[in-house]
Every structure is written in structure tokens, then in C-alpha cells.
Design a protein around this motif. Sequence first.
Motif, short mmCIF file in Angstrom:
data_model
loop_
_atom_site.label_atom_id
_atom_site.label_comp_id
_atom_site.label_asym_id
_atom_site.label_seq_id
_atom_site.Cartn_x
_atom_site.Cartn_y
_atom_site.Cartn_z
N VAL A 66 32.09 34.00 35.01
CA VAL A 66 33.04 34.84 34.21
C VAL A 66 32.26 35.64 34.87
O VAL A 66 31.35 36.05 34.87
N GLY A 67 33.15 36.89 35.79
CA GLY A 67 32.35 38.30 36.34
C GLY A 67 33.25 38.96 36.97
O GLY A 67 35.12 38.68 36.57
N THR A 68 33.35 39.90 37.26
CA THR A 68 34.63 40.61 38.06
C THR A 68 34.03 39.89 39.24
O THR A 68 35.42 40.07 39.79
N SER A 83 38.04 39.06 37.65
CA SER A 83 39.28 40.08 37.50
C SER A 83 38.91 40.98 39.01
O SER A 83 40.36 41.35 39.46
N GLY A 84 38.05 40.62 40.39
CA GLY A 84 38.33 41.70 41.28
C GLY A 84 37.85 40.44 42.27
O GLY A 84 38.91 39.43 42.22
N THR A 85 37.27 40.50 43.00
CA THR A 85 37.44 39.94 44.58
C THR A 85 36.13 38.97 44.75
O THR A 85 35.25 39.12 44.16
N LEU A 86 36.91 37.80 45.04
CA LEU A 86 35.82 36.95 45.42
C LEU A 86 35.66 36.82 46.98
O LEU A 86 36.35 36.31 47.81
N THR A 87 34.45 36.92 47.90
CA THR A 87 34.24 36.92 49.14
C THR A 87 33.55 35.54 49.93
O THR A 87 32.28 35.32 48.97
N LEU A 88 34.10 34.95 50.04
CA LEU A 88 33.52 34.16 50.80
C LEU A 88 32.71 33.65 52.14
O LEU A 88 33.84 34.28 53.43
N LYS A 89 31.72 33.75 52.45
CA LYS A 89 31.00 33.88 53.81
C LYS A 89 31.34 32.03 54.83
O LYS A 89 31.66 31.06 54.09
N LEU A 100 41.56 34.82 40.39
CA LEU A 100 40.46 35.62 40.43
C LEU A 100 41.39 36.87 40.80
O LEU A 100 42.83 36.58 40.94
N GLY A 101 41.22 38.15 41.61
CA GLY A 101 42.11 39.48 41.20
C GLY A 101 42.37 38.71 43.76
O GLY A 101 43.17 39.50 43.59
N LYS A 102 41.14 39.12 44.33
CA LYS A 102 41.70 39.47 45.82
C LYS A 102 40.75 37.86 45.98
O LYS A 102 39.47 38.12 45.30
N LEU A 103 41.31 37.97 47.43
CA LEU A 103 40.15 36.34 47.74
C LEU A 103 40.02 37.36 49.15
O LEU A 103 40.74 37.35 50.15
N ALA A 104 39.04 37.25 49.21
CA ALA A 104 37.96 36.62 51.24
C ALA A 104 37.66 35.99 51.26
O ALA A 104 36.80 36.09 51.41
N VAL A 105 38.09 35.75 52.91
CA VAL A 105 37.53 34.75 53.42
C VAL A 105 37.16 34.09 54.63
O VAL A 105 38.17 34.43 56.04
N GLU A 106 36.25 33.99 55.50
CA GLU A 106 35.80 33.99 56.66
C GLU A 106 36.17 32.21 56.88
O GLU A 106 35.74 31.84 56.45
N PRO A 107 36.78 32.54 58.77
CA PRO A 107 36.85 31.08 58.62
C PRO A 107 34.92 30.22 58.98
O PRO A 107 33.87 30.80 58.95
N VAL A 113 40.03 24.28 45.96
CA VAL A 113 40.68 24.52 45.26
C VAL A 113 41.81 24.86 44.41
O VAL A 113 42.18 24.23 45.22
N ASN A 114 42.36 24.54 43.20
CA ASN A 114 43.08 24.94 42.23
C ASN A 114 43.05 26.65 42.47
O ASN A 114 41.98 26.96 41.25
N CYS A 115 43.75 27.37 43.26
CA CYS A 115 43.76 29.22 42.53
C CYS A 115 45.14 29.76 42.00
O CYS A 115 46.08 29.46 42.04
N ALA A 116 44.65 30.32 41.49
CA ALA A 116 45.12 31.11 40.75
C ALA A 116 45.20 32.74 40.49
O ALA A 116 44.43 33.14 40.53
N MET A 117 46.32 33.52 41.50
CA MET A 117 45.81 34.79 42.41
C MET A 117 46.15 35.67 41.27
O MET A 117 47.17 35.49 41.25
N LYS A 118 45.32 35.95 39.91
CA LYS A 118 46.06 37.54 38.93
C LYS A 118 45.78 38.84 39.57
O LYS A 118 45.71 39.92 38.85
N GLY A 119 46.28 39.26 40.17
CA GLY A 119 46.80 40.81 40.75
C GLY A 119 47.39 41.64 40.57
O GLY A 119 48.44 40.85 39.76
#
Length: 144
Positions: A66-68, A83-89, A100-107, A113-119
Amino acid sequence: MFSDSKKEKSPMETTSNQNIIAQGTKVTGDLVSEGDFRIDGQVEGNLRSPGKIVVGKTGFIKGTLVGTDAYFEGKFSGKLTLSGTLTLKSSAHIEGEVILGKLAVEPGATFNVNCAMKGAVKDIKPSDRQTPQTKQPEGSERTA
């Protein structure tokens, strides 16, 4: 003219705290901190921090996080709530449940996952939903 007095910071005045779980280290249990985390080892349990969480290529978390904001190059399995951004390299491997709030995914990243965006949710106006077949040209009327 010049003062020899130096201000010393007390432990309470430090501006940044970073916790490091080094490669080859395994921690089992709950971790709670106000500072940032850098994880290159293994954590099994619950991790909670309002700071930034970085999981290096050799890092692995199994449990609840649990974090930001979180930045992953390593692996995660469990429930992830940010509550903020998940960045995946590209080397990241994430499994479980994610909120999560935002998602950034590299190829190349694995995101099973089961994902819910709460932005912020953007309302769609009825006029935005019209298809080209239902829009009427200006000045024309439709009769039934």
C-alpha cells in the motif's frame, strides 16, 4: 564578520529517508515507514509507505503493498494498492490484484492482474456518444 557556528540537523529534520532491502536479504513480516523503499531482496508480508517504492530487477514482493507511487523492474505477487502511479519497466512481472490511480507500462512487462483504476473519472456527455449515423447536419430536421 563570519560566524563559526554551524547548524546541525537533528534526526527529526532529515528531509528524506530511504529504506533499503539489499539483494540477498529476505524479510518476512510487516514493514511500515514514512520514507521511501528500495527493494532488491525479497519481502514476504505487508509493506506500507506514503513514499516512493522502487523494486529493482532482483527484488520480489509477495503480499500486500500500500503506497502512493511504485516503480517496478522486479516481481510482485499479491495485492497492490496505490493512490498514485504504478510504473512497470520491461523486466517487471506483476501478478494478483491491483488498485491504482495511473499506470505506465513499458513493452515486455508482464501484467497478469485484476486491475481497477481509481483516478479522476471523465463524464461522457450524451452528445459525445452520438455515432456519425445519428448526428444530424445543422439546419436539417428529422421527422418520424
